[in-house]
Design an enzyme around this catalytic site. Structure first.
Site, PDB file in Angstrom:
ATOM      1  CB  CYS A  88      -0.869   0.004   1.246  1.00 50.33           C
ATOM      2  SG  CYS A  88       0.112   0.015   2.753  1.00 50.33           S
ATOM      3  CB  CYS A 101       0.758   5.237   7.208  1.00 47.02           C
ATOM      4  SG  CYS A 101      -0.509   5.436   5.963  1.00 47.02           S
ATOM      5  CG  HIS A 155      -1.112  -4.165  15.353  1.00 47.59           C
ATOM      6  ND1 HIS A 155      -0.787  -2.931  14.828  1.00 47.59           N
ATOM      7  CD2 HIS A 155      -0.944  -5.054  14.349  1.00 47.59           C
ATOM      8  CE1 HIS A 155      -0.445  -3.081  13.558  1.00 47.59           C
ATOM      9  NE2 HIS A 155      -0.537  -4.371  13.244  1.00 47.59           N
ATOM     10  CD  GLU A 207      -3.407   1.302  12.758  1.00 48.73           C
ATOM     11  OE1 GLU A 207      -3.062   0.601  11.796  1.00 48.73           O
ATOM     12  OE2 GLU A 207      -4.553   1.738  12.914  1.00 48.73           O
ATOM     13  CB  SER A 265       0.863  -9.579   7.215  1.00 49.37           C
ATOM     14  OG  SER A 265      -0.149  -8.826   6.610  1.00 49.37           O
ATOM     15  CB  SER A 266      -3.365  -7.757  10.865  1.00 45.76           C
ATOM     16  OG  SER A 266      -2.587  -7.589  11.994  1.00 45.76           O
ATOM     17  CG  ASN A 267      -2.937  -6.440   5.152  1.00 47.05           C
ATOM     18  OD1 ASN A 267      -2.791  -6.954   4.061  1.00 47.05           O
ATOM     19  ND2 ASN A 267      -1.994  -5.702   5.721  1.00 47.05           N
TER      20      ASN A 267
HETATM   21  S1  SF4 Z   1      -3.137   2.887   6.937  1.00 47.62           S
HETATM   22 FE1  SF4 Z   1      -1.960   0.996   6.836  1.00 47.62          FE
HETATM   23  S2  SF4 Z   1      -2.864  -0.125   5.126  1.00 47.62           S
HETATM   24 FE2  SF4 Z   1      -3.531   2.011   4.914  1.00 47.62          FE
HETATM   25  S3  SF4 Z   1      -2.052   2.990   3.552  1.00 47.62           S
HETATM   26 FE3  SF4 Z   1      -1.371   3.324   5.662  1.00 47.62          FE
HETATM   27  S4  SF4 Z   1       0.048   1.633   6.114  1.00 47.62           S
HETATM   28 FE4  SF4 Z   1      -1.150   1.058   4.303  1.00 47.62          FE
END
Ligand code: SF4
Length: 294
Positions: A12, A96, A128, A130, A230-232
């Site tokens: 991503c 991010c 986690h 995040e 990886s969760s996703n």
């Molecule tokens: S929030 Fe997570 S999945 Fe979405 S763009 Fe950012 S890193 Fe990627």
């Protein structure tokens, strides 16, 4: 045998941004620390490690001084920034932008929650990175709900404000919201203003579920390439497996069993998580393409 890489799979933009930042820094300086795995893919972590990226945990971070540390896409709680200031650590912040926006939203929203005597809930995976970063925006005063078993932690007589970790599934979030609302009504807390839900799921992830299911349906056999952490990756693998029982989870070509490729397999699809590098899917595609000539 037709071999196709899913054009919608792979990094991503948040992961691309973090890796680009790391590589840019490593061109200037041969040593860069990274707080946690830069991406939940050990093969990609190994590649960057060879370039000078050193993965550290929070305990090691606390002991560092006068150096450079990269913050990965998952983001960090305020505590990390405080330690960096105290220890003269230069942070290369690759959080991010989607996660940063969510952190700000939670930090701002938390003030209102406190004033209303409510509770701030985060739907996400306990521990986690995040989620730890999000909990940090409330000074540790939020309730993390990972499964329905955690719902007993909520006081249903009080107002509830809920946010989601960016990579959770939309179905799971909707289900948790419905259960909470039901329990609030059962507790006599019927004022609709007392419940506020914020859909903060990243569309980079949620948009992939239907698309990857269609991709899985269109091939005889699927190789889903992802790191185990990886969760996703887990969620997207299940989305493929639901549509095609001939879906195999692999981390690299060593996991491929050539017995999977019998005469009935005429087309192979290769896909992966938001943390799966394209070069790794290409390596898998090259390996599989080589099988037909053996
Ligand atoms: S929030 Fe997570 S999945 Fe979405 S763009 Fe950012 S890193 Fe990627």
């Amino acid at each position: 045998m037709n071999v196709q890489i899913d054009p919608k799979s792979g990094f991503c933009f948040g992961v691309v941004y973090a890796i680009e930042k790391a590589e840019n820094e490593l061109e200037k300086d041969p040593l860069l620390y990274c707080l946690g795995d830069i991406v939940h893919n050990s093969v990609e972590v190994d590649r960057l490690c060879k370039k000078g990226l050193v993965t550290i945990d929070h305990e090691q971070f606390k002991k560092l001084h006068n150096c450079k540390v990269l913050i990965r896409a998952h983001g960090e709680p305020p505590e990390t920034y405080r330690i960096a200031l105290e220890n003269n650590i230069e942070l290369v912040d690759a959080s991010c932008p989607v996660v940063l926006r969510l952190q700000n939203k939670i930090r701002d929203g938390y003030q209102g929650v406190v004033e209303d005597g409510g509770q701030l809930i985060i739907y996400g995976k306990k521990g986690h990175a995040e989620v730890n970063g999000l909990v940090g925006q409330t000074g540790g005063n939020s309730i993390v709900i990972e499964t329905e078993d955690d719902l007993d932690k909520i006081d249903y007589t009080k107002p509830v404000t809920i946010y989601s970790q960016t990579t959770k599934s939309m179905e799971g979030f909707a289900k948790i919201q419905n259960t909470i609302r039901k329990r609030m009504i059962e507790a006599g807390n019927t004022d609709p203003d007392n419940f506020s839900a914020h859909d903060t799921i990243c569309r980079q992830v949620s948009g992939r579920y239907p698309a990857i299911g269609k991709f899985a349906e269109s091939h005889d056999l699927i190789l889903f390439v992802s790191g185990k952490k990886s969760s996703n990756g887990k969620v997207l693998f299940n989305a493929c497996f639901d549509k095609n029982r001939e879906t195999h989870f692999i981390t690299d070509i060593e996991d491929i069993d050539t017995d999977w490729f019998d005469d009935k397999v005429k087309s192979v699809g290769i896909c992966g998580a938001t943390s799966t590098p394209l070069w790794l899917m290409e390596k898998v595609a090259e390996f599989v393409s080589g099988l037909k000539t053996d």
